[in-house]
Design an enzyme around this catalytic site. Structure first.
Site, PDB file in Angstrom:
ATOM      1  N   LYS A  75       0.843  -1.212   0.000  1.00 47.88           N
ATOM      2  CA  LYS A  75       0.000   0.000   0.000  1.00 47.88           C
ATOM      3  C   LYS A  75       0.871   1.252   0.000  1.00 47.88           C
ATOM      4  O   LYS A  75       0.662   2.177  -0.765  1.00 47.88           O
ATOM      5  CB  LYS A  75      -0.915   0.045   1.230  1.00 47.88           C
ATOM      6  CG  LYS A  75      -1.927  -1.057   1.323  1.00 47.88           C
ATOM      7  CD  LYS A  75      -2.863  -0.880   2.504  1.00 47.88           C
ATOM      8  CE  LYS A  75      -2.216  -1.008   3.877  1.00 47.88           C
ATOM      9  NZ  LYS A  75      -1.680  -2.330   4.193  1.00 47.88           N
ATOM     10  N   ARG A 152      -9.683   1.210   8.736  1.00 46.83           N
ATOM     11  CA  ARG A 152      -9.384  -0.202   8.978  1.00 46.83           C
ATOM     12  C   ARG A 152     -10.488  -0.891   9.756  1.00 46.83           C
ATOM     13  O   ARG A 152     -10.405  -2.087   9.987  1.00 46.83           O
ATOM     14  CB  ARG A 152      -8.095  -0.299   9.790  1.00 46.83           C
ATOM     15  CG  ARG A 152      -6.881  -0.756   8.980  1.00 46.83           C
ATOM     16  CD  ARG A 152      -5.707  -0.697   9.915  1.00 46.83           C
ATOM     17  NE  ARG A 152      -4.577  -1.457   9.557  1.00 46.83           N
ATOM     18  CZ  ARG A 152      -3.430  -0.930   9.120  1.00 46.83           C
ATOM     19  NH1 ARG A 152      -3.321   0.342   8.868  1.00 46.83           N
ATOM     20  NH2 ARG A 152      -2.392  -1.707   8.927  1.00 46.83           N
ATOM     21  N   ARG A 186      11.113  -6.890   4.589  1.00 44.86           N
ATOM     22  CA  ARG A 186      11.078  -5.411   4.531  1.00 44.86           C
ATOM     23  C   ARG A 186      12.247  -4.813   5.316  1.00 44.86           C
ATOM     24  O   ARG A 186      12.543  -5.222   6.445  1.00 44.86           O
ATOM     25  CB  ARG A 186       9.759  -4.926   5.111  1.00 44.86           C
ATOM     26  CG  ARG A 186       9.646  -3.426   5.161  1.00 44.86           C
ATOM     27  CD  ARG A 186       8.237  -2.936   5.213  1.00 44.86           C
ATOM     28  NE  ARG A 186       7.342  -3.664   6.075  1.00 44.86           N
ATOM     29  CZ  ARG A 186       6.011  -3.622   5.942  1.00 44.86           C
ATOM     30  NH1 ARG A 186       5.453  -2.909   4.987  1.00 44.86           N
ATOM     31  NH2 ARG A 186       5.246  -4.301   6.772  1.00 44.86           N
ATOM     32  N   ARG A 230      11.120  -3.215  10.913  1.00 43.49           N
ATOM     33  CA  ARG A 230      10.048  -2.736  11.793  1.00 43.49           C
ATOM     34  C   ARG A 230       9.856  -3.726  12.931  1.00 43.49           C
ATOM     35  O   ARG A 230       9.916  -4.931  12.721  1.00 43.49           O
ATOM     36  CB  ARG A 230       8.743  -2.623  10.994  1.00 43.49           C
ATOM     37  CG  ARG A 230       8.566  -1.292  10.337  1.00 43.49           C
ATOM     38  CD  ARG A 230       7.395  -1.262   9.387  1.00 43.49           C
ATOM     39  NE  ARG A 230       6.138  -1.749   9.939  1.00 43.49           N
ATOM     40  CZ  ARG A 230       4.956  -1.591   9.339  1.00 43.49           C
ATOM     41  NH1 ARG A 230       4.887  -0.958   8.177  1.00 43.49           N
ATOM     42  NH2 ARG A 230       3.863  -2.064   9.873  1.00 43.49           N
ATOM     43  N   ARG A 241      -1.147  -9.829  12.600  1.00 44.18           N
ATOM     44  CA  ARG A 241      -1.663  -8.686  11.822  1.00 44.18           C
ATOM     45  C   ARG A 241      -2.530  -9.175  10.665  1.00 44.18           C
ATOM     46  O   ARG A 241      -3.544  -8.567  10.348  1.00 44.18           O
ATOM     47  CB  ARG A 241      -0.491  -7.831  11.305  1.00 44.18           C
ATOM     48  CG  ARG A 241       0.156  -7.003  12.426  1.00 44.18           C
ATOM     49  CD  ARG A 241       1.546  -6.506  12.061  1.00 44.18           C
ATOM     50  NE  ARG A 241       1.577  -5.695  10.882  1.00 44.18           N
ATOM     51  CZ  ARG A 241       2.662  -5.557  10.103  1.00 44.18           C
ATOM     52  NH1 ARG A 241       3.800  -6.184  10.411  1.00 44.18           N
ATOM     53  NH2 ARG A 241       2.625  -4.788   9.059  1.00 44.18           N
TER      54      ARG A 241
HETATM   55  P1  AMP Z   1       0.764  -0.157   8.998  1.00 44.05           P
HETATM   56  O1  AMP Z   1       2.048   0.590   8.797  1.00 44.05           O
HETATM   57  O2  AMP Z   1      -0.358   0.364   8.145  1.00 44.05           O
HETATM   58  O3  AMP Z   1       0.956  -1.640   8.867  1.00 44.05           O
HETATM   59  O4  AMP Z   1       0.312   0.129  10.500  1.00 44.05           O
HETATM   60  C1  AMP Z   1       1.118  -0.254  11.593  1.00 44.05           C
HETATM   61  C2  AMP Z   1       0.249  -0.402  12.822  1.00 44.05           C
HETATM   62  O5  AMP Z   1      -0.337   0.862  13.157  1.00 44.05           O
HETATM   63  C3  AMP Z   1      -0.917  -1.344  12.672  1.00 44.05           C
HETATM   64  O6  AMP Z   1      -0.585  -2.706  12.872  1.00 44.05           O
HETATM   65  C4  AMP Z   1      -1.855  -0.829  13.759  1.00 44.05           C
HETATM   66  O7  AMP Z   1      -1.425  -1.228  15.044  1.00 44.05           O
HETATM   67  C5  AMP Z   1      -1.658   0.680  13.679  1.00 44.05           C
HETATM   68  N1  AMP Z   1      -2.611   1.307  12.743  1.00 44.05           N
HETATM   69  C6  AMP Z   1      -2.324   1.920  11.569  1.00 44.05           C
HETATM   70  N2  AMP Z   1      -3.436   2.389  10.992  1.00 44.05           N
HETATM   71  C7  AMP Z   1      -4.462   2.051  11.809  1.00 44.05           C
HETATM   72  C8  AMP Z   1      -5.870   2.244  11.763  1.00 44.05           C
HETATM   73  N3  AMP Z   1      -6.471   2.879  10.742  1.00 44.05           N
HETATM   74  N4  AMP Z   1      -6.605   1.772  12.800  1.00 44.05           N
HETATM   75  C9  AMP Z   1      -6.035   1.151  13.839  1.00 44.05           C
HETATM   76  N5  AMP Z   1      -4.716   0.924  13.954  1.00 44.05           N
HETATM   77  C10 AMP Z   1      -3.919   1.364  12.941  1.00 44.05           C
END
Ligand code: AMP
Length: 295
Positions: A75, A152, A186, A230, A241
């Site tokens: 994404k 989400r 990654r 990460r 996840r």
């Molecule tokens: P990402 O980089 O999009 O994988 O996000 C990393 C982490 O941030 C996720 O695993 C969630 O813990 C948190 N996170 C990011 N966006 C959201 C969202 N819209 N709602 C809830 N948690 C989020």
């Protein structure tokens, strides 16, 4: 303006609050994108028609797009490329969370516990972070956005729908074994922030799943010694996840599918293969690349 978090804190969406948040996003009525039928649906990895967009046309309005997809699908990669190409901000809620984690703010310890378990941050917190980001953008004169990782949950989607019109939702898809390999491969350069991937994916087609080949995206020499992973990209956390995605985020796909806004895009391979096909699916022209290819 903390309009978005005001919305979520109030039990009901008051018209006044919604109008205030709407000030942060483009007036839906001013978005001028015509819909057409996909001229060649069978040849495209996408399964729904989208508005045609060319760079010329984008001078007249700002898009409001959302990227959905499982962890590791890319994404961030595609949203940030599109953001550079069409000139609207790429806003990744995961980045907002990581910025908060990196600060020594009061939230950071609580957030670290949630993120490192692979769980979702509470809606209120995400709305608050996003609201602040939109406010900052507004003061800089930003219009439009490409949201990555938001919404989400159905609640987040409903709140967003209550305050603005999303033009299109791009749902990136990839088989699950490739998602896991991509998350584990990654790497991020801690100096320049560049995203790379050391995974060499070459999975054969089996059980109805198409084969996929994604070469690694290796860092340039100046980044090679500065790579980090990460903290939530461990096998155990990635699997959680993915589970959370199927449980809580998949319904968001249905939410937008029901509204006719979902563009399903099966990634056919790595960036060189997928990027031009994605642009074609979105009817976005990369004039720079065309010109340099023609030169
Ligand atoms: P990402 O980089 O999009 O994988 O996000 C990393 C982490 O941030 C996720 O695993 C969630 O813990 C948190 N996170 C990011 N966006 C959201 C969202 N819209 N709602 C809830 N948690 C989020």
């Amino acid at each position: 303006m903390a309009a978005l978090n005001r919305v979520i804190r109030s039990a009901y969406y008051s018209p006044l609050t919604i109008r205030r948040l709407s000030d942060l996003v483009s007036d839906p009525a001013s978005i001028r994108i015509a819909s057409t039928a996909n001229p060649n649906p069978n040849k495209s990895p996408c399964t729904r028609m989208t508005p045609p967009v060319s760079r010329d046309a984008l001078g007249t309005r700002s898009v409001q797009w959302v990227f959905l997809g499982c962890p590791g699908v890319g994404k961030g990669t595609y949203a940030s490329r599109l953001s550079n190409l069409i000139g609207v901000p790429h806003i990744a809620t995961g980045d907002l969370v990581r910025d908060e984690l990196a600060s020594s703010g009061p939230l950071s310890k609580k957030l670290a516990e949630i993120v490192n378990k692979g769980q979702l941050v509470p809606d209120e917190v995400i709305i608050d972070l996003l609201s602040k980001r939109l406010e900052e953008g507004q003061t800089k004169g930003e219009t439009g956005f490409i949201l990555d990782g938001f919404p989400r949950t159905i609640r987040q989607a409903e709140i967003l729908e209550g305050v603005t019109d999303i033009d299109m939702v791009i749902n990136l898809k990839l088989r699950e074994d490739a998602l896991l390999a991509k998350c584990l491969g990654r790497r991020i350069c801690q100096q320049c922030g560049g995203n790379f991937n050391i995974a060499a994916i070459d999975f054969k087609g089996e059980d109805g799943r198409p084969g996929i080949c994604m070469p690694p995206l290796l860092p340039p020499p100046q980044c090679a010694s500065k790579l980090i992973t990460r903290s939530d990209d461990t096998e155990e956390v990635v699997k959680e996840r993915l589970r959370v995605y199927h449980d809580q985020c998949k319904p968001v796909e249905d939410f937008y599918r029901a509204r006719g806004k979902l563009l399903e895009f099966n990634l056919p391979g790595g960036i060189p293969e997928s990027w031009p096909k994605l642009l074609r699916a979105l009817h976005v022209e990369d004039l720079d690349n065309k010109q340099s290819a023609a030169a």
